[in-house]
Design an enzyme around this catalytic site. Structure first.
Site, PDB file in Angstrom:
ATOM      1  CG  ASP A 104      -0.165   0.858 -14.928  1.00 46.32           C
ATOM      2  OD1 ASP A 104       0.518  -0.131 -14.601  1.00 46.32           O
ATOM      3  OD2 ASP A 104      -1.212   1.183 -14.344  1.00 46.32           O
ATOM      4  CE  LYS A 121       3.380  -5.378 -12.518  1.00 44.17           C
ATOM      5  NZ  LYS A 121       2.609  -4.121 -12.471  1.00 44.17           N
ATOM      6  CD  GLU A 181       3.312  -0.969 -10.535  1.00 39.94           C
ATOM      7  OE1 GLU A 181       2.777  -1.269  -9.446  1.00 39.94           O
ATOM      8  OE2 GLU A 181       3.465  -1.776 -11.460  1.00 39.94           O
ATOM      9  CG  ASP A 187      -1.499   0.042  -6.575  1.00 35.04           C
ATOM     10  OD1 ASP A 187      -2.630  -0.366  -6.895  1.00 35.04           O
ATOM     11  OD2 ASP A 187      -0.557   0.134  -7.378  1.00 35.04           O
TER      12      ASP A 187
END
Ligand code: AMP
Length: 621
Positions: free
Chosen positions: A23, A87, A187, A211
């Site tokens: 992850d 990211k 994800e 999330d």
């Protein structure tokens, strides 16, 4: 007898090859595997029990990179040389992130162009791919240290909304870190796998994955059917997360002490931020937080905290509403709501989400680890340890066959989910044509000569029929292993033929990228070529039909009509030779205008003869 390998570097026994699940998060990253004994997905932990590696890279004065927990303190003390949230920059140009520039404390090169962003540290320039590769290298090193075996293969997760550039950038970062990235998965898909959803091929479910991490919020609505995960919609806020909850507490305390600005006090600011996070975490399990800060007593109750964060949580609910609207669904059809990300531990978040979806949310798997655990499940499937499971993937380039004039006719567009199937009907060009060539190509260009030929075969044995009458159905079927099977069947006679091709693995990532780039560069040129080929093909068919008509019906036409037709045919033939699309179209229309009245006249005569009771001889038409 089984062979035993010994790792020469460490002297330890070599285990069978392990594919890890990673992850690669905005705030934190972690690695998981399927435990060889328990067969359960497990996050890799250091001796101190920590599985999480902060996604932070600090560069010292010599340009050496430090990653993770060691790099974290530099966020405050050396912000220009400490890179967080790399990211968020993946696959982005400066223009894309311009409005959020203040968020980044480090230097992002403002070249105001469309090219991908770079970060400047000292006199070095780093791309987000370089920065992510530092994090991945650290994760690889940690995993090797814990597992005591080399780790070279991985599955990496990305947000469902990541586009191709961002996915490719993630793959490249893995490559730079010495990892063979076997698959990039979404994800929310990983989270579902960690919950065991989608593992049963007959299962049919609609799920919501909520999330809420440290700095980002995503909601994804997924449909799982026959082991295939389809993202129905995604929504979210890339600048909303646990940090905002901390900030709400900081503001509350600062108001209480009438403090305006702590900007000058780096150390105090950092301590206050840490205290706020501590308070937030404590309030997940208790009703009041009390501590000391700079000699003052500080406190906050759960009730106050919930009032403070209500507007933030409400924002996430608005995103959920939009995602449901985009998916065209009502909450009643959502079978399960999965909670992902550390901030979903906040009870108020859980209860608000439960209220919105009108059901108890599913939070039984550790929300920090769930995505990595799911990536490990996928890795295990790829390692061939779970034969019953379908592989989830997409086709990297379009697949199609060659049609008239060397054109590419796409049956499966690129990014089709596999396993998948598509079919289309074709016919013959000539009377009594007994075979039809099927040439299979991969690529994005309009002309097959610019794409990659994967294979070809001929469907033979078609019974004699006039041109256009046979119905040849070509079917492309890609199974879960990525094997393409192409079948051609003439439906009237049932004659069929099949070949199998392995398209996915024939091209390296670079080649795929190169081909996509070419398709963009040549798009305009390709459209023009396609238009020319289509016009020429239509013109040739027109010439063919007219030729046949004249031969059969010359007796019914006047010499003048015959001459006019011959001239129009000649002009059209010339236009084809000149490869002038507009001229071809004009001349085709002219020939059509000349020949249409004769055709109608011949048809009328045939009909009136029929009405008089005479049989229609094929030759009369
Ligand atoms: P992630 O990005 O998923 O690792 O989530 C990190 C965020 O979760 C940070 O903002 C943490 O402060 C927050 N977090 C972690 N544990 C808890 C907890 N027990 N209660 C509330 N927030 C938490």
């Amino acid at each position: 007898m089984a062979k035993i390998g010994i790792n020469i570097a460490t002297g330890s026994l070599q285990q069978p090859e392990i594919i890890v699940g990673i992850d690669l998060g905005t705030t934190n990253s972690l690695v998981a595997i399927i435990h060889p004994d328990t067969k359960q997905p497990t996050a890799l932990k250091e001796f101190d029990g920590s599985s999480i590696v902060p996604s932070i890279v600090h560069f010292d004065a010599f340009g050496n990179a430090e990653v993770g927990a060691q790099a974290k303190p530099y966020l405050e003390s050396d912000p220009q040389n400490t890179i967080f949230s790399a990211k968020r920059l993946m696959g982005k140009s400066y223009k894309d992130i311009r409005e959020h520039q203040d968020f980044f404390a480090y230097k992002i090169i403002d070249d105001n162009r469309d090219s991908l962003v770079k970060v400047q540290v000292g006199n070095q320039f780093y791309s987000p791919i370089d920065l992510s590769s530092f994090i991945l290298s650290e994760l690889k090193k940690r995993a090797e240290h814990i597992l005591k075996t080399p780790v070279t293969k991985a599955v990496i997760t990305v947000p469902a909304y990541f586009n191709d550039t961002q996915r490719q950038a993630t793959r490249d970062a893995g490559k730079l870190a010495g990892l063979d990235v076997l698959r990039i998965i979404n994800e929310p898909t990983a989270a579902s796998l960690a919950y065991g959803l989608g593992m049963n091929p007959t299962e049919d479910k609609t799920i919501a994955v909520y999330d809420l991490g440290g700095g980002t919020f995503d909601i994804s609505i997924l449909k799982i059917s026959n082991g295939i995960f389809e993202v129905l919609s995604t929504n979210g806020d890339t600048y909303l997360g646990g940090d905002d909850l901390d900030r709400a507490i900081i503001e509350y305390w600062m108001k209480q002490w009438s403090l305006d600005n702590l900007d000058q006090h780096t150390q105090l600011k950092q301590e206050l931020r840490l205290a706020a996070e501590k308070a937030k975490i404590a309030l997940s399990t208790q009703s009041i937080f009390e501590s000391e800060f700079a000699g003052e007593k500080i406190s906050i109750t759960k009730e106050v905290f919930e009032t403070l964060i209500q507007p933030i949580v409400q924002k996430t609910i608005q995103c959920c509403e939009k995602a449901m609207q985009d998916a065209g669904l009502t909450v009643a059809v959502i079978d399960t709501v999965l909670m992902v990300g550390g901030s979903t531990r906040v009870p108020f978040v859980k209860s608000t989400v439960s209220e919105f979806f009108k059901q108890v949310v599913n939070d039984s798997v550790n929300p920090d680890e769930v995505v990595a655990l799911g990536a490990a499940v996928q890795a295990d499937i790829l390692a061939g340890n779970n034969q019953n499971m379908l592989l989830l993937d997409i086709t990297p380039l379009s697949l199609g066959i060659e049609t008239m004039g060397g054109l590419m006719d796409v049956l499966l567009p690129r990014n089709s989910k596999i396993p998948t199937q598509a079919g289309r009907q074709y016919t013959t060009q000539k009377d009594a044509q007994s075979g039809i060539n099927i040439a299979i190509y991969q690529g994005e260009r309009d002309l097959v000569k610019d794409n990659r030929k994967l294979g070809a075969f001929t469907l033979t044995g078609i019974p004699a029929m006039p041109a256009g009458l046979p119905k040849v159905e070509v079917t492309f079927l890609i199974n879960a292993d990525g094997i393409l099977q192409v079948k051609a069947k003439e439906l009237r006679s049932g004659v069929a033929q099949t070949i199998e091709i392995k398209p996915q693995y024939g091209l390296t990532d670079e080649e795929v990228e190169q081909r996509l780039l070419e398709s963009i560069t040549h798009a305009k040129e390709d459209i023009q070529k396609r238009a020319l080929v289509e016009a020429s093909t239509e013109a040739e068919q027109m010439l063919d039909v007219t030729e046949k008509f004249i031969t059969k019906n010359s007796a019914l036409l006047s010499p003048d009509e015959l001459k006019q037709t011959a001239l129009a045919m000649q002009a059209l033939q010339l236009a084809i030779t000149m490869e002038d699309k507009n001229l071809i179209q004009t001349k085709t229309e002219e020939l059509n205008d000349i020949s249409r009245p004769f055709a109608e006249r011949v048809m009328d005569q045939a009909i009136s003869s029929a009405l008089k009771g005479k049989g229609i001889d094929d030759k009369d038409l």
